[in-house]
Scaffold this motif. Structure first.
Motif, PDB file in Angstrom:
ATOM      1  N   VAL A 308     -97.591   6.732  41.183  1.00 45.40           N
ATOM      2  CA  VAL A 308     -96.792   7.365  40.192  1.00 45.40           C
ATOM      3  C   VAL A 308     -96.865   6.794  39.066  1.00 45.40           C
ATOM      4  O   VAL A 308     -96.926   7.688  37.996  1.00 45.40           O
ATOM      5  N   LEU A 312     -97.478   9.241  35.653  1.00 47.69           N
ATOM      6  CA  LEU A 312     -96.397   9.515  34.631  1.00 47.69           C
ATOM      7  C   LEU A 312     -97.022   8.989  33.258  1.00 47.69           C
ATOM      8  O   LEU A 312     -96.672   9.573  32.295  1.00 47.69           O
ATOM      9  N   ALA A 326     -93.479  15.345  40.103  1.00 45.48           N
ATOM     10  CA  ALA A 326     -92.490  14.080  40.198  1.00 45.48           C
ATOM     11  C   ALA A 326     -91.441  14.661  40.710  1.00 45.48           C
ATOM     12  O   ALA A 326     -90.679  14.078  41.563  1.00 45.48           O
ATOM     13  N   LEU A 330     -89.670  13.293  44.171  1.00 48.67           N
ATOM     14  CA  LEU A 330     -88.175  12.816  44.098  1.00 48.67           C
ATOM     15  C   LEU A 330     -87.470  13.450  45.578  1.00 48.67           C
ATOM     16  O   LEU A 330     -86.686  12.825  46.318  1.00 48.67           O
ATOM     17  N   LEU A 348     -88.485   8.034  38.866  1.00 42.02           N
ATOM     18  CA  LEU A 348     -88.783   9.403  38.709  1.00 42.02           C
ATOM     19  C   LEU A 348     -87.393  10.244  38.464  1.00 42.02           C
ATOM     20  O   LEU A 348     -87.942  11.313  37.846  1.00 42.02           O
TER      21      LEU A 348
END
Length: 356
Positions: A308, A312, A326, A330, A348
């Motif tokens: 992650v 990001l 994302a 989540l 997230l």
């Protein structure tokens, strides 16, 4: 479970039912499971082109669908008619009333099926922790969750007959024993009332009324942890919050079929990927710590957290696709019962809410 493809394609033809024969699928657990398994496998494991969060599970023929409903109904009915409490000898061997209750055997078989299906997801994990891991997990969960939702509707009689009764018998995700863990700020008077209510006989009407009230209050407290604020304008409904709470519960708690599936995805897929690796080696001798001269050393993170982070913090990619991944991840964490205070959920949530 196939993981290829991100777009929508032509829908598969519904799975037809088995050829009719003289065998009664409700005659025994083995016969019923042999009847159900092709449908469950088709719904949960068939390759799909649509891997979005709104994907629909592969369908089965309506006659087969109705046949499964009838078989489950007949199986539960026959179990109720032929149910006998365990003998004293069986109790001495550890058998309880729960072990012989109608539906318990089918529920445990279904839990085992979800466990094995979730473990199959782990077999196809990419080797590195780059964004490929998120690219793999998100469509896998979307398909798995769509299948679980479909199975929940298909086997709704289990929810109505077995799960509902288990909740009434204090075997659901929230139990009387959980009332002891009251939230911070609880007054001594409330604790005294709780202790008194728990010590009273279950047959006493006043005691049962107090227990019901305390459980209701505790339920609201727990649902607030999942985003439900108790109002009609709550951003998350009570049913959604309760589904997350069910998925977050221990494996011995009886929950709805869809939450049972999501709970297994948490225990068999997400939690191993979120686990922080243990660094092995000889412990160094104790030394006087030196004053820090730079940033603190980075703490090892689980594989999913590293993936992650790479996603990001990546530059120059498709920002719309990044936002979709994302948001879908989540959603997977929420439905599977990963708590709101988990660092990855918080990161997230911040990214999805603020876009950065």
């Amino acid at each position: 479970m196939s993981t290829s493809g991100k777009g929508k394609g032509r829908e598969q033809a519904p799975l037809p039912g088995p050829s009719s024969g003289s065998a009664n699928p409700a005659a025994s657990l083995s016969a019923l499971w042999a009847y159900l398994l092709p449908a469950l496998t088709h719904i949960m494991k068939s390759p799909q082109n649509d891997a979005s969060a709104t994907a629909k599970a592969p369908a089965i023929d309506m006659a087969f669908y109705s046949g499964i409903h009838t078989a489950c109904y007949n199986y539960f009915t026959s179990q109720n008619e032929n149910h006998f409490p365990p003998t004293s000898a069986a109790r001495a061997m550890g058998t309880t009333d729960r072990d012989t209750q109608s539906g318990n055997d089918l529920y445990e078989q279904l839990d085992k099926f979800f466990l094995e299906t979730a473990r199959e997801v782990m077999l196809g994990l990419p080797q590195d922790d780059d964004t490929e891991l998120v690219d793999y997990i998100v469509p896998c969960f979307n398909r798995y969750s769509a299948g679980a939702t479909s199975v929940n509707r298909l086997l709704n009689y289990i929810n109505r007959h077995y799960v509902r009764r288990a909740v009434e018998e204090d075997r659901g995700w929230l139990r009387v024993s959980d009332i002891v863990d009251l939230p911070a700020g609880t007054t001594a008077a409330t604790l005294a009332t709780t202790a008194t209510a728990l010590s009273m006989s279950r047959e006493d009407a006043e005691s049962r009324e107090k227990l019901a009230r305390l459980l209701k209050e505790k339920r609201v407290v727990e649902l607030r942890k999942w985003g439900y604020d108790g109002s009609a304008q709550s951003p998350m409904g009570a049913a959604e919050a309760e589904a997350s709470a069910e998925a977050a519960s221990a494996p011995d708690r009886i929950v709805s079929v869809v939450s049972l599936a999501h709970r297994r995805f948490r225990t068999e897929v997400l939690e191993p990927l979120l686990a922080v690796p243990v660094i092995k080696g000889h412990k160094p001798k104790k030394k006087i710590p030196k004053a820090a001269t730079g940033p603190p050393p980075s703490i090892p993170k689980g594989r999913l957290a590293r993936s992650v982070r790479n996603l990001l913090e990546s530059k120059g990619g498709d920002e719309e696709e990044k936002a979709r991944l994302a948001a879908d991840l989540l959603r997977a964490l929420r439905l599977s019962g990963i708590r709101t205070d988990h660092p990855l959920r918080k990161r997230l949530d911040k990214f999805v809410t603020t876009g950065g």
